[in-house]
Scaffold this active site. Structure first.
Site, PDB file in Angstrom:
ATOM      1  CE  LYS A 121      -2.484   1.069   3.915  1.00  0.00           C
ATOM      2  NZ  LYS A 121      -3.305   1.267   4.705  1.00  0.00           N
ATOM      3  CG  ASP A 139      -7.106   3.674   1.578  1.00  0.00           C
ATOM      4  OD1 ASP A 139      -8.374   3.258   0.777  1.00  0.00           O
ATOM      5  OD2 ASP A 139      -7.751   4.697   2.455  1.00  0.00           O
TER       6      ASP A 139
END
Ligand code: SF4
Length: 242
Positions: A121, A139
């Site tokens: 991420k 996310d």
């Protein structure tokens, strides 16, 4: 059936009009961006942006951060959650950058995820924000919105990322995180989504839409505009620092 490219393009283009600014932690400079994103786990972006000016004054480079005392780093970030662990990770990350990459933040997914504490991420945000490379950081907001829209049907952010990378054209991938994240924060909320003000509801496959416009609809819209303007002002202030 996954959506056609044209549908994905239309949705992202419409949302882009509402959220034209970069991601809140896209600070241009790779060192600043990787620090900001590393600090942001389970913390509001506003809280991270607030502490960053003093942080970068104390630690303007990876080398300065690598040399720093962990307790001193903790003191600089003590206003956010998990600050002890984050301070330890940041120091290790900086040591890695100095020791293995000559003090420069690396530019590939493989090298970025080899840094201490950096997952896909964070690496994906860096690739898009600093290195002009297609990637999709998933996310909690991107995960929820992509699944509600019906673009993917996945149980985890990791699987959602893999599925999105297959269906979103590479040119559009850099838009996905900044736009869906803001949209998820302001409109497609985790509890009751604000479908009554959603500009892409005609493309949404979510069954339990909340279409009733509330009496304070104007106030809600003004509050969103105010919060987004304040966030962008904070981002610019940190991104501008020397
Ligand atoms: S219609 Fe509702 S659930 Fe669907 S994307 Fe818009 S806000 Fe989210």
């Amino acid at each position: 059936m996954p959506p056609e490219h044209e549908e994905i393009r239309t949705v992202l283009t419409r949302l882009r009009k509402d959220y034209p600014h970069p991601g809140a932690l896209h600070l241009g400079d790779p060192y600043r961006t990787i620090v900001a994103v590393s600090l942001s786990a389970r913390v509001r972006d506003e809280q991270v942006l607030k502490l960053l000016p003093a942080f970068f004054e104390a630690y303007p480079t990876p080398a300065a951060l690598a040399r720093a005392d962990v307790q001193a780093i903790q003191a600089k970030i003590s206003t956010i959650g998990m600050f002890r662990q984050k301070a330890r990770n940041l120091k290790r990350l900086a040591q890695d950058v100095v020791g293995r990459f000559g003090g420069e933040i690396p530019r590939t997914m493989e090298a970025l995820t080899s840094l201490a504490g950096v997952g896909r991420k964070t690496a994906s945000v860096l690739l898009v924000a600093c290195f002009d490379t297609p990637a999709i950081a998933v996310d909690t907001h991107v995960f929820r919105v992509a699944n509600r829209l019906g673009w993917v049907k996945e149980k985890t952010p990791e699987k959602t990322e893999a599925a999105l990378l297959k269906i979103v054209p590479s040119k559009l991938q850099p838009l996905v995180n900044p736009v869906l994240m803001k949209f998820g924060r302001y409109v497609c909320l985790p509890g009751r989504p604000r479908c009554w003000m959603c500009p892409v509801r005609d493309f949404c496959r979510f069954k339990d839409k909340n279409l009733k416009t509330p009496p304070d609809a104007d106030d809600v819209k003004q509050d969103i505009a105010r919060r987004e303007a304040a966030l962008e002002a904070m981002r610019r202030a940190v991104a501008k620092q020397p």
